[in-house]
Scaffold this active site. Sequence first.
Site, PDB file in Angstrom:
ATOM      1  N   THR B 184      -1.108  19.641  -1.091  1.00 11.95           N
ATOM      2  CA  THR B 184      -2.020  18.656  -1.577  1.00 11.95           C
ATOM      3  C   THR B 184      -3.375  18.859  -0.749  1.00 11.95           C
ATOM      4  O   THR B 184      -3.371  18.677   0.616  1.00 11.95           O
ATOM      5  CB  THR B 184      -1.680  17.143  -1.819  1.00 11.95           C
ATOM      6  OG1 THR B 184      -2.608  16.426  -2.431  1.00 11.95           O
ATOM      7  CG2 THR B 184      -0.976  16.543  -0.527  1.00 11.95           C
ATOM      8  N   GLU B 330       2.631  13.606  -3.824  1.00 10.73           N
ATOM      9  CA  GLU B 330       3.754  13.048  -3.166  1.00 10.73           C
ATOM     10  C   GLU B 330       4.708  12.205  -3.655  1.00 10.73           C
ATOM     11  O   GLU B 330       5.767  11.688  -3.226  1.00 10.73           O
ATOM     12  CB  GLU B 330       3.018  12.159  -2.062  1.00 10.73           C
ATOM     13  CG  GLU B 330       2.228  12.647  -1.089  1.00 10.73           C
ATOM     14  CD  GLU B 330       0.760  12.975  -1.482  1.00 10.73           C
ATOM     15  OE1 GLU B 330       0.582  13.230  -2.911  1.00 10.73           O
ATOM     16  OE2 GLU B 330      -0.143  13.228  -0.595  1.00 10.73           O
ATOM     17  N   LYS B 439     -19.099   0.200  -1.078  1.00  8.72           N
ATOM     18  CA  LYS B 439     -19.060  -1.060  -0.256  1.00  8.72           C
ATOM     19  C   LYS B 439     -20.347  -1.376  -0.093  1.00  8.72           C
ATOM     20  O   LYS B 439     -21.384  -1.050   0.707  1.00  8.72           O
ATOM     21  CB  LYS B 439     -18.492  -0.653   1.184  1.00  8.72           C
ATOM     22  CG  LYS B 439     -17.196  -0.675   1.536  1.00  8.72           C
ATOM     23  CD  LYS B 439     -16.788   0.966   1.331  1.00  8.72           C
ATOM     24  CE  LYS B 439     -15.377   1.331   1.434  1.00  8.72           C
ATOM     25  NZ  LYS B 439     -15.205   2.890   1.252  1.00  8.72           N
ATOM     26  N   TRP B 444     -16.911  -4.968  -2.997  1.00 10.91           N
ATOM     27  CA  TRP B 444     -16.703  -3.474  -3.124  1.00 10.91           C
ATOM     28  C   TRP B 444     -16.945  -3.459  -4.794  1.00 10.91           C
ATOM     29  O   TRP B 444     -16.924  -4.250  -5.662  1.00 10.91           O
ATOM     30  CB  TRP B 444     -15.132  -3.454  -3.108  1.00 10.91           C
ATOM     31  CG  TRP B 444     -14.682  -3.324  -1.679  1.00 10.91           C
ATOM     32  CD1 TRP B 444     -15.327  -3.232  -0.534  1.00 10.91           C
ATOM     33  CD2 TRP B 444     -13.188  -3.194  -1.385  1.00 10.91           C
ATOM     34  NE1 TRP B 444     -14.572  -3.023   0.466  1.00 10.91           N
ATOM     35  CE2 TRP B 444     -13.354  -3.115   0.246  1.00 10.91           C
ATOM     36  CE3 TRP B 444     -12.046  -3.240  -1.976  1.00 10.91           C
ATOM     37  CZ2 TRP B 444     -12.129  -2.853   1.011  1.00 10.91           C
ATOM     38  CZ3 TRP B 444     -10.790  -2.977  -1.198  1.00 10.91           C
ATOM     39  CH2 TRP B 444     -11.034  -2.849   0.138  1.00 10.91           C
TER      40      TRP B 444
END
Lengths: 541, 541
Positions: B184, B330, B439, B444
């Site tokens: 990856t 994963e 940010k 956020w």
Amino acid sequence: MSDSLHTMMDYPLTLTALLERAGQYFADKEVVSRLPDGSMHRSNWGQIKDRALRMAECLLAAGLKKGDRVATLMWNHYAHLECYFGVPAAGGVLHPLNLRLHPDEIAWIANHAQDRFLIVDDVLLPVLQKFAAKVKFERIWVVKHPGPPSRHEYEDYEAWLKEATGQVPLPAIQENDGASMCYTSGTTGHPKGVLYSHRTQVLHSMAQAMADSCAVSQHDVALLAAPMFHANGWGLSYTAAMVGAKYVLPGPNLDAESLLDLIAREGVTVTCAVPTVWLAALAGMEKRGPDWRPPRDVRILCGGTAPPESLIRKLDHHGFHVIHSWGMTETSPQATVSLLRTKSLAWPEDQQYAVRSKQGWPLPLVEVRTCNEKGLAPWDGETMGELEVRGAWVAASYFNAPETRDRWTADGWFRTGDVATIDPDGCIKLVDRSKDLVKSGGEWISSVDLENMLMSHPAVREAGVVGVHHPKWQERPLAVVALKDGATATADELCAFLGTKFAKWQLPDGFVFVHDLPHTSTGKLLKTELRKKYAEWKWQT
Amino acid sequence: MSDSLHTMMDYPLTLTALLERAGQYFADKEVVSRLPDGSMHRSNWGQIKDRALRMAECLLAAGLKKGDRVATLMWNHYAHLECYFGVPAAGGVLHPLNLRLHPDEIAWIANHAQDRFLIVDDVLLPVLQKFAAKVKFERIWVVKHPGPPSRHEYEDYEAWLKEATGQVPLPAIQENDGASMCYTSGTTGHPKGVLYSHRTQVLHSMAQAMADSCAVSQHDVALLAAPMFHANGWGLSYTAAMVGAKYVLPGPNLDAESLLDLIAREGVTVTCAVPTVWLAALAGMEKRGPDWRPPRDVRILCGGTAPPESLIRKLDHHGFHVIHSWGMTETSPQATVSLLRTKSLAWPEDQQYAVRSKQGWPLPLVEVRTCNEKGLAPWDGETMGELEVRGAWVAASYFNAPETRDRWTADGWFRTGDVATIDPDGCIKLVDRSKDLVKSGGEWISSVDLENMLMSHPAVREAGVVGVHHPKWQERPLAVVALKDGATATADELCAFLGTKFAKWQLPDGFVFVHDLPHTSTGKLLKTELRKKYAEWKWQT
């Protein structure tokens, strides 16, 4: 370089992981029980999880060590379901006792399994009393059900669960830890125990949830109409928890009216049980009207013995669709499934029913073969051989029974004792239990085929065929027939009916009409009883 | 009493068992490939099994030892499928190289994985030439496709397979043996490898075949529209083999016309790919007519990045039904699925689409949680935290990369790098990649939410939002927008459109109109590229 160079997590396959998932994501999904007195009890997966984990804590406080057996003597209901998860969560092995066996046999089994504790329904205390003197349970907890109180000296299940604090950490479970066990009663020798691991039960549930198997889904309402003390309750409790299905448990009420009422009332969509249950349920449906259907169509995982084709057909008409499956206590239990294959979807109805009456194809991670005295039998749909099986949820031995080693081949396959043929496309058809084949003049006659044909006759409710000693032919088939209420049929009529499909030498040489046939505790036709009863049968010459 | 007192078989979960099943019970089921030149190649599971086992034998003859890596540089077709099974059957580890990476990166990956052998498409020899000098494959086999012959010094794949005798016993495979690996590409540091075991891939396939997951069945025609070199080809090859589905492989032809043609021609019923592929396919459907539908409805396993709600809606209209899923290399890759829950079946359409746009619920045997600086985040649908995951097919480390240890928590969960909220009922919603959150002044802002809203505007084909340094607010969002051919929209219009749903402080402070947005090799929006390009962006004051 090590043999195991993968980089993946070592994540054990445990029943506790399935329980946690049900409690976390499907807490509100109902678990509905019909109690012994017929009243309804409503719980949900959130409560089942909490109470099962409380039970695990209480078992540890009682001194349970990893692998200790905890027996149950219970019908199908919420408390039994709590045991199904609570005992394995504590590291113990759940051991549901078959309450329909003879008390001496129950005692033998409990002693052989070395059961340390017992959880029992109050309504089953009379059963316990019949064998209590022969076993030593350290502690006994009684589940109180609605109804008149029973007098006993044991502990109360609810009071016991209240002792849990919810603060005690449970032991880490490994996937190869024992989780549950069941005994299977053979016709010879002692009952034999199979001890399932967490891993095998999780894999079995994943297989049951697959689209090409039972496709059990969160949208299902699953009804366990097979007893939880039979063949691990067919694995359905663990599968229902894993997917978050609403779950319905019928208590002892498996008569047609109770069952159909429960199915309609709770909106059941998937269920399971042996054909005997569905033969009775079908009669109940027909009584309700020729076109009666439940509110939602129902899939039936059906096995134990083969459902007759006529039963599959008639149930379809009422919106009940049989998923014919073969398995045994030794295979967790589901090993095969007989769903139509892609090419069969376009076949005429008769051909489709013929396939669905066979036992089908093994699930992924299960392998089958048939062997006879000549070795591996070919896939020609004709050559008979003993069915042998191996796979990810198949037993490798019986519990503490080294004398049964010969039930496994030298290369590790389980000899099922069933005789089968395999079609060129791999479809398995059980011909008979090897001991039930009628050996007539060097040829084999399938008692099961004769029984199924007899049961497709409109006048016949149930039929059993056994081989009886014959001075000339070694054995010849004798048919024992129970007619439907008010129906009539003669031996000649039935023989002519069979003659439309069977060769003359395969036809029974005698017919006996009886009111009822004997059954095993799990509802299967009790052939040993028939054989015993008619051992001295005299053939007319 | 031993900890493992169960009586069950030790039956390993291997890919070879899935292959054998496909070959034994579904030999005639087709495996259809569109080759690089556009021509069709027809094989079946019987042939795939035979040839994969031949390959295994040939690999052993070439000196392959258990765990050795065998690289492929190939598109999606029958020969790659043979490698998917043949390499693991020999005890080797299949390592499909991502041919879309920079040659230097491919070389780095092949060297890091210590790939011993390579199997390559003739049409991809030009790619190989760009990095061949930097790697040392012991032997290279070339798959010859229809088209002009390519000149090379390597061995021929077909000639090599012919060397197999079919008489050489293959090594016993354990379930924890390595089976395949994928790298990856992160945005920082080197690519990282995940090495799957036989066990994790079999469990992943069982989960994909479950009714509440993708429900892959023998009656499906499955099309793998994600590259076989991306995230283990999404596991679909193994699942298709396990259930015996007809399998369709598109080669390099993933443009809308090729894909729709293949879907219609082969009767595809289930497929998978990143949203980018389906955005293009949708445009192709709309070109065919507002009500165009394929011959059979199609389920799309869709993930990689979140499919916008508007895409899910429009695909439904054309008979393509998105099964929104989240996963990563994963996680093998499928970890969650966003199918409607029972109670949602009665909800109004808008509410249903809102759920289906989220990432959903973890599959059985996968667990998720979100954590932020305050610890475990509550399930309130609002509190953001980094998504952490563990489970039966989740990576525990990267291959030979001890410096990446901090991607796992001390208690063994994988830190995904995705920021998510979890609803009270457990539904996961990805907010952003942690590095992509804007940010702004201590708050956020989700770039993903802005992008999805922009892409629901009728004039917008694709949009990317990145945080750009701001002297006062630390960062402010900048929107980079590609309009549909012939469509027009101004910054003010788009800002007003966003303003119907977002707070003023969340709106982008700038809009850039471009012809095309940059993508990663797997079709995801390449945010790093956008960030780099607009790093020096000057905000108007």
